[in-house]
Design an enzyme around this catalytic site. Structure first.
Site, PDB file in Angstrom:
ATOM      1  N   GLU A 104       8.742   9.130 -16.779  1.00 60.32           N
ATOM      2  CA  GLU A 104       7.428   9.094 -16.729  1.00 60.32           C
ATOM      3  C   GLU A 104       6.971   8.123 -18.112  1.00 60.32           C
ATOM      4  OE1 GLU A 104       6.854  13.493 -14.187  1.00 60.32           O
ATOM      5  OE2 GLU A 104       8.758  13.403 -14.927  1.00 60.32           O
ATOM      6  N   HIS A 119       0.522  -1.258   0.195  1.00 64.71           N
ATOM      7  CA  HIS A 119       0.123   0.056  -0.084  1.00 64.71           C
ATOM      8  C   HIS A 119       0.669   1.607  -0.064  1.00 64.71           C
ATOM      9  CE1 HIS A 119      -3.008  -3.087   1.672  1.00 64.71           C
ATOM     10  NE2 HIS A 119      -3.187  -3.420   2.243  1.00 64.71           N
ATOM     11  N   SER A 130      14.403  22.238 -15.796  1.00 65.62           N
ATOM     12  CA  SER A 130      12.847  23.148 -15.661  1.00 65.62           C
ATOM     13  C   SER A 130      13.590  24.083 -16.237  1.00 65.62           C
ATOM     14  CB  SER A 130      12.426  23.216 -14.641  1.00 65.62           C
ATOM     15  OG  SER A 130      11.967  24.389 -14.638  1.00 65.62           O
ATOM     16  N   LYS A 174      16.122  22.362 -10.216  1.00 67.28           N
ATOM     17  CA  LYS A 174      14.732  20.758 -11.001  1.00 67.28           C
ATOM     18  C   LYS A 174      15.510  20.301 -11.483  1.00 67.28           C
ATOM     19  CE  LYS A 174      10.895  19.708 -10.392  1.00 67.28           C
ATOM     20  NZ  LYS A 174       9.609  20.136 -10.833  1.00 67.28           N
TER      21      LYS A 174
END
Ligand code: ARG
Length: 468
Positions: free
Chosen positions: A300, A166, A287, A293
């Site tokens: 992704e 979980h 970024s 970043k």
């Protein structure tokens, strides 16, 4: 849409006999597959060369004609490979584009190539050869990724990290164990492609339009020449079958799903909140506005690729569903989706392999996380069962009370004093602290397939032998 100019267009050279006029421009646009099936040019030429050789060996065409055809086809292939070939939508597909060019090069013998053959068995053969190559490429890509995970496992056999259920801290596990979980998954993926490859490796060539042919052809010879195990046994089935593409797509979907799971873990693990891994600059992006970043874009995108791959699987299932035997033009819709799925699976495998090779485990952050969240609560309960002969349910309850005290105090289980423990259960002794450390916890899980370093090493050895 039909105007004078369109209807004045000459009828198709391949079947012009029956037609007075050429197709409407829209008809040509919906019908032509050359825009995408040119990717099967090499397979088409390979199949035609095998067919021509067989026709000559059977005395159906002359040796001279077969030689001219086979040589001419090599010229066509080199024109295609060097970008000199002029693909024509008016010739619909790769099969007719190749044959028409062959005619320009070798003349009359080209017209004999299509004896005892149809585009129906031709396209089934070409597409099978193409999909078979992709299955081999997928297996190679998977094995490369397995090797990358194996190297990570070997380097971190004893590193501890939290194991989750979980996404809540469950029990400490070893980094090596986690890496090897993916080696197992990928092993099943490779075996799915192998199974599918073995099942699909029957040649459709020579089943002709649907019913077979009256010419005395040798289907064993063409099957052998093209690396098939045998000719397909039923001509109707052979031209109507696209199971091989569906199996490729479903195996690809499951594999991409596996990749998406590790991709998701990388996204979580590389966040500032987790810091379990550092991804390499080579597989990260920055970024344009936030200078701090470092984004896990490759992970992704891999996570997202499963969508289009599974979409291709669904699309082809729906195309094939309810189609009467044998060939219907619907089946031309099998290719683009399959090409796209294959391209993206190979890309995802390669990107994941690069990321796994490059990533570095942050051993301290992993260990710190492993030791927090009461991760050794099960070890404590097991100790109560083993040492005090307590029923597991009672031990679970006692441990739960101790977790509550630790939680209230803002500390972890090993930080409790013996007196605090004995206040909950009087028979607990100092010995309990030996099982509360994460290293001891993982070292104790020696059951087959468990997380103890010895077990993980055994898994690594077994897989290294398997992968050679
Ligand atoms: N371009 C066609 C396809 O991809 C080739 C087979 C055409 N056969 C036919 N009977 N029209 O399916």
């Amino acid at each position: 849409m039909t105007d004078a100019k369109d209807s004045a267009k000459s009828a198709n050279a391949m079947w012009g006999g029956r037609f007075a006029a050429g197709p409407d421009a829209i008809m040509e646009a919906i019908n032509a597959s050359i825009g995408f099936d040119k990717r099967m040019a090499a397979q088409d030429i390979q199949g035609s060369r095998a067919h021509a050789a067989m026709l000559a060996a059977q005395g159906i065409i002359s040796d001279n004609d077969a030689e001219a055809i086979r040589e001419g086809l090599l010229t066509v292939l080199s024109e295609i490979e060097t970008g000199k070939f002029d693909f024509k939508p008016s010739l619909e597909d790769i099969h007719m584009n190749v044959e028409a060019r062959l005619k320009e090069i070798v003349g009359e013998p080209a017209g004999r190539l299509h004896t005892a053959r149809s585009r129906n068995d031709q396209v089934a053969t070409d597409f099978k050869l193409w999909v078979r190559d992709q299955m081999d490429a997928a297996i190679a890509g998977i094995e490369a990724l397995q090797r990358a995970f194996l190297a990570q496992a070997e380097a971190g056999v004893t590193h501890v990290m939290p194991g989750f259920t979980h996404l809540q801290t469950a029990q400490p596990v070893t980094w090596g164990h986690h890496m090897m979980a993916y080696v197992e998954m990928l092993g099943r993926d490779a075996s799915r492609f192998r199974d599918a490859r073995a099942r699909m490796n029957e040649s459709p060539l020579g089943t002709a339009a649907l019913a077979g042919t009256s010419f005395d052809i040798d289907r064993d010879a063409t099957a052998k020449a093209l690396g098939f195990d045998r000719p397909a046994a039923n001509s109707l089935d052979a031209v109507a079958d696209r199971d091989f593409a569906l199996e490729f797509l479903s195996a690809s979907s499951i594999c991409a799903m596996h990749l998406s799971r590790f991709a998701e873990e990388l996204v979580i693990w590389s966040s500032a909140q987790f810091r379990f891994v550092t991804l390499s600059d080579r597989f990260s992006t920055g970024s344009s506005i936030m200078p701090q970043k470092k984004n896990p874009d490759a992970a992704e995108l891999i996570r997202a690729k499963v969508a289009r791959i599974f979409g291709a699987n669904t699309a082809l299932m729906i195309v094939m569903k309810g189609l009467p035997l044998t060939y219907s033009k619907d089946m031309q819709e099998d290719k683009e989706q399959t090409f796209d799925a294959a391209d993206n699976l190979m890309l995802a495998l390669a990107a994941m392999t690069g990321m796994v090779i490059d990533m570095s485990a942050n051993v301290e952050a992993l260990e710190k996380a492993a030791a927090s969240g009461f991760s050794t609560a099960t070890d404590l309960a097991d100790w109560l069962v083993r040492t005090l002969d307590m029923p597991f349910r009672d031990a679970h309850h006692v441990t739960g009370s101790l977790v509550k005290i630790a939680e209230d105090q803002g500390c972890d289980l090993p930080d409790l004093t013996l007196a605090q423990m004995q206040a909950i259960h009087a028979e607990i002794t100092e010995d309990v602290f030996t099982v509360l450390g994460v290293q001891n916890s993982v070292a104790s899980r020696t059951s087959y397939g468990g997380t103890a370093p010895g077990q993980v090493r055994a898994q690594i050895v077994r897989w290294k032998e398997k992968l050679g």
